[in-house]
Design a protein around this motif. Structure first.
Motif, short mmCIF file in Angstrom:
data_model
loop_
_atom_site.label_atom_id
_atom_site.label_comp_id
_atom_site.label_asym_id
_atom_site.label_seq_id
_atom_site.Cartn_x
_atom_site.Cartn_y
_atom_site.Cartn_z
N ASP A 52 -12.98 1.33 3.49
CA ASP A 52 -14.29 2.01 3.50
C ASP A 52 -14.16 3.51 3.43
O ASP A 52 -15.10 4.21 3.12
CB ASP A 52 -15.05 1.82 4.83
N TYR A 53 -12.98 4.02 3.83
CA TYR A 53 -12.84 5.48 3.87
C TYR A 53 -11.92 5.96 2.75
O TYR A 53 -11.36 7.04 2.81
CB TYR A 53 -12.34 5.93 5.25
N TYR A 89 -3.53 1.08 7.12
CA TYR A 89 -4.83 1.73 6.91
C TYR A 89 -4.72 2.92 5.95
O TYR A 89 -5.72 3.56 5.66
CB TYR A 89 -5.41 2.18 8.26
N GLY A 90 -3.53 3.23 5.49
CA GLY A 90 -3.37 4.33 4.53
C GLY A 90 -3.68 5.67 5.16
O GLY A 90 -4.20 6.57 4.51
N SER A 98 2.93 -15.15 3.04
CA SER A 98 4.26 -15.77 2.96
C SER A 98 4.73 -16.15 4.35
O SER A 98 4.32 -15.56 5.34
CB SER A 98 5.27 -14.83 2.30
N ARG A 117 4.85 -4.70 2.42
CA ARG A 117 3.58 -5.42 2.44
C ARG A 117 2.45 -4.65 1.79
O ARG A 117 1.64 -5.20 1.07
CB ARG A 117 3.15 -5.69 3.89
N TYR A 118 2.40 -3.35 2.08
CA TYR A 118 1.20 -2.62 1.72
C TYR A 118 1.38 -1.55 0.65
O TYR A 118 0.41 -1.03 0.14
CB TYR A 118 0.61 -1.97 2.97
N ARG A 119 2.61 -1.18 0.32
CA ARG A 119 2.77 -0.02 -0.56
C ARG A 119 3.87 -0.18 -1.59
O ARG A 119 4.47 0.80 -2.00
CB ARG A 119 3.15 1.22 0.27
N GLN A 127 -2.70 8.85 3.57
CA GLN A 127 -3.48 9.31 2.42
C GLN A 127 -4.64 10.21 2.86
O GLN A 127 -5.30 10.83 2.04
CB GLN A 127 -4.05 8.11 1.65
N ARG A 180 -13.59 9.97 8.02
CA ARG A 180 -13.65 11.06 7.03
C ARG A 180 -13.77 12.42 7.72
O ARG A 180 -13.14 13.40 7.30
CB ARG A 180 -14.81 10.83 6.07
N HIS A 212 3.29 -4.78 -13.53
CA HIS A 212 3.48 -5.38 -12.20
C HIS A 212 2.11 -5.68 -11.61
O HIS A 212 1.62 -4.93 -10.77
CB HIS A 212 4.22 -4.43 -11.25
N PRO A 213 1.47 -6.74 -12.09
CA PRO A 213 0.10 -6.99 -11.63
C PRO A 213 0.06 -7.19 -10.12
O PRO A 213 0.95 -7.82 -9.55
CB PRO A 213 -0.28 -8.29 -12.36
N HIS A 214 -0.95 -6.59 -9.47
CA HIS A 214 -1.10 -6.76 -8.03
C HIS A 214 -2.55 -6.54 -7.64
O HIS A 214 -3.38 -6.20 -8.48
CB HIS A 214 -0.15 -5.82 -7.28
N THR A 270 -8.93 4.89 1.37
CA THR A 270 -7.49 4.70 1.18
C THR A 270 -7.23 3.37 0.49
O THR A 270 -8.10 2.49 0.47
CB THR A 270 -6.74 4.73 2.53
N GLU A 271 -6.05 3.25 -0.09
CA GLU A 271 -5.72 2.02 -0.81
C GLU A 271 -4.41 1.43 -0.34
O GLU A 271 -3.51 2.16 0.06
CB GLU A 271 -5.62 2.32 -2.31
N ARG A 272 -4.34 0.11 -0.37
CA ARG A 272 -3.09 -0.58 -0.08
C ARG A 272 -3.05 -1.88 -0.85
O ARG A 272 -4.04 -2.25 -1.49
CB ARG A 272 -2.97 -0.84 1.41
N LEU A 273 -1.91 -2.56 -0.78
CA LEU A 273 -1.82 -3.86 -1.43
C LEU A 273 -2.51 -4.92 -0.58
O LEU A 273 -2.41 -4.88 0.64
CB LEU A 273 -0.36 -4.30 -1.54
N TYR A 309 4.06 -0.76 -4.67
CA TYR A 309 3.91 -0.23 -6.05
C TYR A 309 3.47 1.21 -6.02
O TYR A 309 2.71 1.61 -5.17
CB TYR A 309 2.91 -1.07 -6.82
N PRO A 338 -16.09 4.56 9.19
CA PRO A 338 -15.65 5.37 8.04
C PRO A 338 -16.12 6.82 8.09
O PRO A 338 -15.39 7.71 7.68
CB PRO A 338 -16.24 4.65 6.82
N ASP A 388 -3.82 -11.72 9.39
CA ASP A 388 -4.60 -11.14 8.32
C ASP A 388 -5.62 -12.18 7.83
O ASP A 388 -5.24 -13.22 7.30
CB ASP A 388 -3.63 -10.77 7.18
N GLU A 396 -1.68 -8.18 0.49
CA GLU A 396 -0.38 -8.85 0.41
C GLU A 396 -0.53 -10.33 0.11
O GLU A 396 -1.51 -10.96 0.46
CB GLU A 396 0.37 -8.66 1.72
#
Ligand code: SF4
Lengths: 374, 330
Positions: B311-312, A55-56, B322, A370-372, A59, A22, B303-305, B314-317, A374, A18, B257, B319
């Motif tokens: 660690d750095y 990994y975003g 399925s 899968r990841y984004r 962002q 950064r 839309h609950p999720h 960023t954000e994601r869902l 919303y 990390p 995953d 999942e």
């Protein structure tokens, strides 16, 4: 796989630190400020798309840098008539169709291999192409057809499979070849696609081919190409190197994946590929259309194992693709992003995909879903 | 007695009686079962009941076997509802030709697991089906427990702290590797009965709002179900989630995953903020040294999720699992 136990802890340690991430993010912001103009970077490979979204990494870079998701997902670019061919081949009597995992859900013009399997066709998924030999030897009275897909990365594995099956005199194994090539697709995007300032080059492909295949994009089109691995630090390093090149008004091919990719590539693999394969005159890419010299086929001397030749009446000719609102083609060409599609997350989800970009892990729509979403 | 299960063993005749008496009643010995009446009579308060059927390939794996799984899996579900598991019913569906020695090993493993949690088998059934009709053996168990503390998803609140009891994905990775014949150092199923640990937690009268064991679909399934059923956003900090090195390496290698891989002895708790620390302390002492705080229940949402923070920053869902688990191809 082998019976020697594996130790796996060294696979990625160090590439996700990390603090280093950064620090890269900070340097990228500085370089972008120095450059002071918007930059469109296309990551050609679906593996990179997946890393960026998962990994975003988008962002971590300023808004002026946009990632444009390229055509490097082998499942995404397969046209419907070739999926239809796989289903038709699987429906022949006494036949087992063998292919790699992601093919299962991809919709053809009417149905998918998943449905064909549910209807009783013998469709099997393998982790490694060489498993096809085992299936063929265990089923000597059946035709086993290996449906080969992938870019330059997986072509040598198919070549090795052919080589070994010939050495072992396995005579019931046939091949339907759908291997495609990266450079012609990049060339087309540069001519007809959305505006691209630079490319992140696919690490795995380069490991096989070497770096030479990208020289024309740097020399003739004046676009920086930076070859990268798939970990967060790999991709950020490539972005930074691209910005530094742009700042210096340079355009060269840089290799940031030298831990795996050598300048000359893997010569053994290249030799094996050219022993069995030659370039096709043209190949239809899903959503994009015909691209000349953009795929491989078996050489004429291997006609007896070429499923396209041996079972040609089961392999439908190219037809008009049914798209029904799917923007995959435009996404692959860099004209659109997944969320621009009206069907995204509504009519089109990974469990009922309307287009191929929603199927494979490396497809841009699937990664965003899968990841984004919303 | 023959060394393989025959169709006659399920016919209701003499062979059937021998099988029940010599293997099952002997293995699960207790006074309710040994009456061998048509139905067991038990007498307890508010009941928590759960049923599940087990089929696993391979039958014996590092860290457990189908028998241990059939006892732990069902009694764990009862425990997760805040109930003390007391009784179990067991039904075996066995493929003709199954080795009797293997059946004995499975029953012995069940008996030993039952003993660690003090649960009795009170009724059972055996069917033998022709070769090919099932893959070796299927075990169904129904667990019956007495409610001690009412833990349920509906009690989850904004501000609750989310705790996981130990390293995730151990069972899923172990079975997946065994099935694909990939041998990786240090992969071992976490299969175990959770009641002893849960009992220590419930004794402390902590404000535990919900508990769920992260079985099929793994941690991700539990958190996504909780988000959906409680209508809350859930926020998870990725590097707080305990994952062993062999498991993360294995998942990395196959492109799986780890959040979606099954656990069989690891559970998630939603705890009132003020009791978070004490819950962790109890868990650490009750045999869960790696229990960790992994996230927070956020506000209600249309839309609950589940949001996963790296660690750095960023954000994601996170999942929802399925489809079939498929490897990446390039
Ligand atoms: S969301 Fe579905 S329909 Fe839309 S572009 Fe992507 S794959 Fe095609």
């Amino acid at each position: 796989m082998g019976s020697q136990p594996l130790t796996t802890d060294k696979l990625y340690s160090g590439y996700r630190n990390p603090d280093i991430i950064r620090a890269y993010s900070h340097k990228i912001h500085q370089a972008a400020q120095d450059l002071d103009r918007p930059v469109n970077i296309m990551e050609v490979c679906g593996g990179h798309t997946f890393s960026i979204v998962k990994y975003g990494l988008d962002q971590l870079v300023p808004d002026s840098i946009r990632f444009i998701h390229g055509p490097g997902c082998p499942v995404c670019v397969l046209p419907q008539h070739r999926i239809d061919a796989s289903i038709a081949l699987a429906s022949m009597e006494d036949t087992i169709l063998v292919t790699l995992g992601d093919m299962i859900k991809i919709p053809g013009s009417r149905t998918s291999l998943q449905h064909a399997r549910a209807e009783g066709r013998d469709v099997r998924f393998v982790y490694t192409p060489l498993d096809a030999i085992k299936i063929a030897t265990e089923n000597p009275h059946k035709k086993v057809i290996y449906f080969a897909i992938g870019f330059e990365t997986t072509t040598p594995m198919t070549a090795l499979l052919i080589e070994q099956s010939r050495q072992l005199k396995v005579n019931n194994l046939f091949f339907h070849i759908n291997h495609v090539l990266v450079p012609p697709a990049i060339e087309l995007i540069l001519q007809q696609g959305g505006h691209i300032d630079a490319f992140i080059g696919p690490g795995h492909v380069t490991t096989i081919t070497g770096t030479g295949i990208y020289e024309p994009f740097a020399l003739q089109h004046h676009k920086p190409v930076v070859i990268s691995g798939f970990e967060p630090i790999d991709v950020l390093d490539a972005v930074l190197k691209i910005l530094l090149q742009l700042c210096d008004n340079k355009a060269i091919v840089e290799n940031c994946y030298s831990r795996s990719a050598k300048p000359e590539g893997n010569l053994k693999a290249q030799a094996l590929v050219s022993k069995y394969f030659e370039t096709r005159e043209d190949f239809i890419w899903r959503g994009i259309g015909t691209i000349e010299n953009s795929a491989m086929k078996l050489r004429d001397e291997y006609v007896e194992i070429d499923a396209e030749q041996q079972f040609s009446r089961y392999c439908p000719r190219a037809t008009q693709e049914k798209t029904s609102g799917c923007l995959c083609g435009q996404i692959l060409m860099g004209h659109a992003q997944p969320k621009d599609c009206a069907l995204f997350g509504k009519g089109c989800t990974p469990s009922s995909p309307q287009g191929s970009c929603m199927v494979s892990n490396e497809g841009a729509c699937a990664a965003y879903y899968r990841y984004r979403r919303y | 007695m023959a060394d393989r299960i025959l169709l006659a063993h399920g016919s209701g005749g003499l062979e059937n009686q021998c099988l029940i008496r010599d293997i099952f009643v002997a293995g699960f010995e207790n006074h309710i079962l040994s009456t061998m009446d048509d139905a067991a009579v038990v007498n307890i308060g508010t009941l928590a009941v759960s049923t599940d059927s087990y089929t696993v390939d391979p039958l014996f794996f590092s860290g457990g076997d189908i028998g241990k799984l059939a006892v732990a899996g069902t009694t764990n579900d009862v425990s997760m509802r805040g109930a003390r598991p007391l009784y179990l019913t067991v039904a075996f569906i066995i493929e003709e030709g199954f080795e009797i020695d293997l059946l004995k090993k499975i029953v012995a493993s069940m008996a030993s697991e039952l003993q660690t949690i003090g649960v009795q088998v009170i009724t059972g059934d055996t069917k033998v089906v022709p070769k090919g009709a099932v893959d070796k053996i299927i075990i169904n168990t129904t667990g019956i427990g007495e409610l001690v503390c009412d833990c349920a998803v509906s009690h989850i609140q904004t501000g609750d702290q989310l705790i996981v009891s130990g390293p995730i994905a151990e069972h899923g990775a172990c079975i997946f590797a065994a099935r694909e014949e990939i041998s990786v150092h240090g992969l071992r199923s976490d299969c175990r009965s959770l009641w002893p640990g849960i009992e220590s937690l419930l004794n402390k009268k902590l404000h535990i709002h919900a508990m769920r064991d992260a079985t099929r679909g793994g941690l991700s399934a539990v958190l996504n179900e909780w988000a959906e059923q409680s209508h809350h956003l859930i926020h998870i900090v990725e590097n707080q989630v305990p994952i062993s090195t062999p498991v993360s390496g294995f998942c990395e290698m196959l492109g799986i995953d780890p959040f979606t891989l099954a656990c069989e002895g690891t559970f998630v708790l939603s705890v009132a903020e003020q009791d978070c620390q004490s819950t962790l302390e109890v868990l650490h002492q009750a045999g869960y040294p790696h229990a960790a705080l992994i996230g927070t229940v956020m506000e209600k949402h249309a839309h609950p999720h589940v949001i996963l923070q790296s660690d750095y920053g960023t954000e994601r869902l996170m999942e929802y699992p399925s489809g079939e688990i498929l490897p990446r191809i390039c």
